[in-house]
Design an enzyme around this catalytic site. Structure first.
Site, PDB file in Angstrom:
ATOM      1  N   LEU A 166       0.799  -1.224   0.000  1.00  0.00           N
ATOM      2  CA  LEU A 166       0.000   0.000   0.000  1.00  0.00           C
ATOM      3  C   LEU A 166       0.836   1.281   0.000  1.00  0.00           C
ATOM      4  CD1 LEU A 166      -2.836  -1.047   2.474  1.00  0.00           C
ATOM      5  CD2 LEU A 166      -2.748  -1.351   0.001  1.00  0.00           C
ATOM      6  N   CYS A 167       2.135   1.175  -0.150  1.00  0.00           N
ATOM      7  CA  CYS A 167       2.996   2.345  -0.259  1.00  0.00           C
ATOM      8  C   CYS A 167       3.125   2.664  -1.750  1.00  0.00           C
ATOM      9  CB  CYS A 167       4.359   2.023   0.354  1.00  0.00           C
ATOM     10  SG  CYS A 167       5.406   3.453   0.589  1.00  0.00           S
ATOM     11  N   HIS A 168       2.684   3.855  -2.141  1.00  0.00           N
ATOM     12  CA  HIS A 168       2.663   4.154  -3.576  1.00  0.00           C
ATOM     13  C   HIS A 168       4.019   4.657  -4.067  1.00  0.00           C
ATOM     14  CE1 HIS A 168       1.442   7.793  -1.433  1.00  0.00           C
ATOM     15  NE2 HIS A 168       1.953   8.484  -2.434  1.00  0.00           N
ATOM     16  N   MET A 180       9.004   6.860   4.387  1.00  0.00           N
ATOM     17  CA  MET A 180       9.078   5.406   4.195  1.00  0.00           C
ATOM     18  C   MET A 180      10.277   5.047   3.324  1.00  0.00           C
ATOM     19  SD  MET A 180       6.843   4.094   6.055  1.00  0.00           S
ATOM     20  CE  MET A 180       7.093   2.436   5.493  1.00  0.00           C
ATOM     21  N   GLU A 181      10.555   5.871   2.336  1.00  0.00           N
ATOM     22  CA  GLU A 181      11.699   5.636   1.461  1.00  0.00           C
ATOM     23  C   GLU A 181      13.018   5.785   2.230  1.00  0.00           C
ATOM     24  OE1 GLU A 181       8.207   6.073  -0.977  1.00  0.00           O
ATOM     25  OE2 GLU A 181       8.934   7.234   0.713  1.00  0.00           O
ATOM     26  N   ASP A 214      24.935  -8.730   5.585  1.00  0.00           N
ATOM     27  CA  ASP A 214      25.169  -9.812   4.623  1.00  0.00           C
ATOM     28  C   ASP A 214      26.650  -9.917   4.251  1.00  0.00           C
ATOM     29  OD1 ASP A 214      24.363 -11.887   2.729  1.00  0.00           O
ATOM     30  OD2 ASP A 214      24.850 -10.392   1.192  1.00  0.00           O
TER      31      ASP A 214
END
Length: 111
Positions: free
Chosen positions: A27-29, A64-65, A79
């Protein structure tokens, strides 16, 4: 490290993470990102800090980004370094500042 330039590769991964946030978070556009800057800093008491700054010309926030960029950058470091140290911990990932968007400006209260 044996796998190469850890910080350089983590920076690229973080930028890619910011650009692919809409693919990773439901739902994150998708947003037209105009700038992503990722800074890794070693610290005395912990291994280091990662800070991402993301900008867009759009009228929405890109927090959010930025948060995705930090997490993907740190996961990349894990990693690449896990053969040397499996006990690495990623903590205190949070939003520090937000400008613009519908909800306006916001600044974290630093302890």
């Amino acid at each position: 490290m044996k796998k190469g330039d850890v910080i350089g590769i983590a920076r690229i991964a973080a930028i890619q993470g910011a650009k692919r946030t809409a693919d990773l978070v439901p739902l994150c556009h998708p947003l037209p990102i105009t700038r992503v800057v990722v800074d890794f800093r070693p610290t005395r008491l912990r291994g280091g800090d990662c800070e991402a700054t993301v900008e867009t010309l759009g009228r929405t926030g890109v927090e959010m980004e930025a948060l995705t960029a930090v997490q993907v950058g740190l996961l990349t470091i894990y990693d690449m370094c896990k053969a040397a140290e499996k006990g690495m911990v990623m903590t205190d990932i949070r939003l520090l500042e937000k400008r613009g968007g519908k909800s306006g400006d916001w600044l974290a209260q630093h302890p």
